[in-house]
Design a protein around this motif. Structure first.
Motif: not given
Lengths: 410, 410
Positions: A183, A316-317, A333, A335, A338, B319-322, B324-326
Motif C-alpha cells: 500500500i 501487516p502491522l 489509520g 485515509w 475518508r 493487523v493488515p494495514t489496510s 486501519f486505512i480503509f
C-alpha cells in the motif's frame, strides 16, 4: 484565456454506441455547433491501465447551467490510487461520464488543477467565482484526466495563483494505493497536515516518529512538523547514497534521520531514545509496517498513537499485545478520502488555506515531478498510445510524481 | 465479630532485623501489650512465589488513628498478577510494610474482602464506616494476603453483605498477568464492565465480538453484555467437550459460540458474518492475539475497535494495514490498573455499585473458586509450607480461582 479555436476542431464525430471506446474519426456534427473538442482518458472496464485506457474525443461542453462551471484542466496528478481505481481494487467509485448523446465511460483521475472557462450566474454570485479563476476539486473521482469538464460550483474550490501550478494541482484530496509494491502512501500535503493535527495534541518541541521519511508524505511531514516547531525522528531504508539522502531530509527540516538497520543495534536504539530527552514521541506515522515498524515501537513513549497510512512492506502491522495493555498504545489509520468525506467543504477549505500559507512562506517545497502533455494535435490513436506508454512506466513504479496535461483537441 | 482471643497469642516475639523473613518464635513482648497476633504472607526479594514467600507473625495492630481503620481479611484472591508482582515482572510497586519496630517486608496480594474491626473517629464520621462493615480495597497492592492491616478510610470502599463473600472479594480492581502462558486476563467483573462501556457507544441489540470467551473475563463479558441486551459472538478453542462448553456459555447469555477452527472455513465465516445482519460488531474484546485473532478481524464492521486485555497465545496482534486505512479500525488496550489510576474514588464506587446491581439481580454468577485457609493454629513454619505448596499449584496453572484466607495466629 488560453483557448485557441482551431478550425479543424469544428469537424467532429457524433459518438455512437458502436464506436464507444474506440478512436473516433472527425466529421461534421450536424445538429449542434461545437467550437472545439474535449478529450478524456477513459475506460469502460477495470484492468491494468496500460490495457484498458484509451482517449476519447467528444464535443465541446454546452454553456453551463446556473450552478455549473465549465473548467479546463491545467495539470492533473497521476497518483497510485488512480491506478488502483482503474484496476478496480480501490474502494472508490467513479461516476459514469456522458460524452455525447449515447456515449458513456469512466474518466480516470482524482485530483487536478483547472481554470474556469465559463460559468452560470449562481456559480458566479453565490460562490464568488469568475472566468480565469484557478480551481481544484472538492469532489472525489471527478475525472481529472481530461481537457475539461462541466462541474457544479459546490464541487470545486478556488485556489490562489501565487502557489504555482504544481503545488495547486497536488494540494487537494489524496488517496493511498495498493499494489504489488504494497500500500503506497498518497502524495499530498493534506495527509501530512491532517495526520500531524488530528490524532495527538502536539506542542512545540514535541517529537514525531515516522518511517518512509523520504516518501512524498514523509517529506511533507518533515516540513510541516518543522514549520510547527515539532521535532522529527525519521527512518529510511539504508542505501549507497544514504548520506546524501540524510542531507536532503535535514535540509527539509528533519531533526534526526536513521536507517532501519540502526534498529538492530541495541546501543543505537538506546541512543535514539535518549535524543527525545524523556519526552518520547507520542505520534508515529507509519507507511511501511512489517518487522522494522514493530522494532520502532520501542522508541515511543507511553500513551502513544500509531497512525498508519501505507504499508510499503506488504506486511501487516504486528504489535506486542503488552504495548496495548501496559503502555496504552493506540493504533489507527488515516485515509485522506475518508477525512474528506467526513468533513465539510468549509473544513476542507480551511486545511487548504493553512497549507497555502505554509507554501507562501516557502516552508513546503514542490514535489519532484515530471509533466506529461497529451497534445491537442495528436489523433486519439496516437494519444491512446502515449497514455498506454505512460501507464506502463507508472505501473513499473515511476520515480517522480507524474502530472498529466490533456490538451483540448485542435 | 469473628475475633477469638487466644491466650497463647499474647506471648509474641519482638521481631528483629536478624530474624527478618524467618519463622519467629513466641515469647513475651515487653513494651506493648498485644492481645493476639497478625500473620502476613510476605517476601523480601522478587522470585518465584514458591521460593520467596514465607509467613510472618507479628504483633496485633495498635488502635487506629483518626482516619485509620483496622481491618481483618475474610477472603483474598490469588490473581495471576499477584504472582507477577512477586516475580518482579509486573509494572506495579508494593509498599514496604512495617511488622514491628525493625521488621519490614512486602506483603503479597492486591485485592480482598475485609471486615472492619476498629476505626478512628474521622473514618467513622466522614466515611460512614462502622465496626463489622465489609470493605474492599480502593488502593492497589494493599497487601491483602494477611490476616489484617491498618488502612486509611480513603483506601477502602464499603460493600453490601448481600452480594456474598466470593463476589465481594473479587469485585475490585484487577490486573492482568504475563507468564509462560502468555499475558493472562484478569478475573474481575470491572474489566468486563468497563471494556463494554468505555470504548464504543453500544446500543441495545449491538454486537460484541470476543475471543477467550470461556475465560473469567470472557464469561463476565457474556453476562454483562446480556444484561445490557447486547449480543455476543464468542470464540473458544475447540476441545473434546466443546458442546458442553457451548451449552455453558449459552446458559450465561452468549448469543453465539464458535471455535477458532470455524475461521478456516470460508462459508462458515460468511455464515457468521450474516448473523449480525449488517450490524457488524464494532467492538472486539481480545485476550488471545496471534493468527486466530487476526482471522477474527474480518468479522468486524467498518469503524470498529479492538480492545486487547490479554495475549494468551503469547503472539503479537497482527493487523493488515489496510484495515486501519480503509476500514478505520482502531486497536488499543485495557488495563484495569490504569483505569483505576485514572479514575476518582467516586467513579470507582459508581462502577462497583453498578456491578453489585447486576449481581443482586442474579445476572452475574460467582467465579468458580476454591478457598484455601491458612489456619491460625499453624506455626509459621507449617503456614509457610502450606503457602509454598499452594504457590506451586498456582504457578503450574490452577484451574479454578483460588481465594486465600489467612487467619489470625492463635
Amino acid at each position: 484565456m488560453l483557448r485557441t479555436i482551431n478550425a479543424s476542431a469544428v469537424r467532429l464525430s457524433r459518438p455512437s454506441r458502436q464506436l464507444r471506446g474506440r478512436v473516433l474519426g472527425t466529421r461534421h456534427f450536424s445538429c449542434t455547433q461545437y467550437h472545439f473538442a474535449q478529450r478524456a482518458i477513459q475506460y469502460e472496464r477495470n484492468g491494468e491501465p496500460s490495457s484498458v485506457l484509451s482517449t476519447i474525443t467528444y464535443p465541446d461542453l454546452p454553456p453551463p447551467p446556473a450552478y455549473g462551471v465549465n473548467i479546463k484542466y491545467l495539470l492533473s496528478p497521476v497518483n497510485p490510487a488512480d491506478i488502483n481505481v482503474i484496476q478496480g481494487v480501490y474502494p472508490a467509485k467513479k461516476a459514469v461520464q456522458q460524452f455525447g448523446p449515447s456515449e458513456y465511460g469512466l474518466v480516470a483521475g482524482n485530483e487536478g488543477l483547472a481554470i474556469v472557462e465559463s460559468l452560470g450566474d449562481e456559480a458566479r454570485n453565490k460562490f464568488g467565482l469568475k472566468e480565469g479563476d484557478w480551481v481544484i476539486m472538492a469532489k472525489q473521482q471527478a475525472g481529472t484526466w481530461s481537457s475539461g469538464l462541466c462541474v457544479t460550483a459546490q464541487d470545486i474550490i478556488k485556489v490562489p495563483k501565487d502557489v504555482g501550478e504544481v503545488h495547486a494541482a497536488t494540494i487537494t484530496v489524496s488517496c493511498c494505493a495498493w499494489s504489488g509494491q504494497g500500500i503506497s502512501q498518497p502524495v499530498n500535503p493534506p495527509t501530512a497536515y491532517n495526520m500531524l493535527r488530528d490524532f495527538v495534541n502536539m506542542e512545540k518541541g514535541d517529537w514525531v516518529l515516522q518511517n518512509g521519511a523520504n516518501s512524498a508524505v514523509g517529506e511533507a511531514v518533515i516540513q510541516i512538523a518543522a514549520y510547527r516547531s515539532l521535532k522529527t525522528i525519521n527512518f529510511v531504508r539504508n542505501r549507497p547514497n544514504i548520506e546524501e539522502l540524510k542531507k536532503h531530509l535535514h535540509s527539509l527540516g528533519a531533526t534526526h534521520v536513521f536507517t532501519y538497520d540502526d534498529l538492530s543495534n541495541k546501543s543505537t536504539v538506546s541512543d535514539i531514545k535518549s535524543l527525545a530527552e524523556g519526552n518520547y514521541p507520542k505520534l508515529f506515522l507509519n507507511c511501511v509496517s512489517g518487522k522494522d515498524t514493530t522494532a520502532m515501537l520501542r522508541l515511543l513513549g507511553a500513551d502513544a498513537t500509531v497512525v498508519s497510512y501505507g504499508a510499503m512492506s506488504k506486511q501487516p502491522l504486528s504489535v506486542p499485545t503488552s504495548y496495548f495493555i501496559f503502555k496504552d498504545l493506540r493504533t489507527c489509520g488515516f485515509w485522506q478520502s475518508r477525512w474528506y468525506n467526513q468533513h465539510t467543504r468549509e473544513e476542507r477549505i480551511e486545511v487548504m488555506d493553512s497549507i497555502i500559507d505554509i507554501i507562501r512562506q516557502g516552508k513546503l517545497r514542490e514535489p519532484e515531478h515530471e509533466i506529461v502533455t497529451i497534445p491537442g494535435t495528436a489523433s486519439d490513436e496516437d494519444a491512446t498510445a502515449m497514455v498506454k506508454d505512460l501507464m506502463r512506466r507508472v505501473e513499473g513504479g515511476a520515480g517522480k510524481k507524474v502530472l498529466i496535461k490533456v490538451e483540448e483537441v485542435q
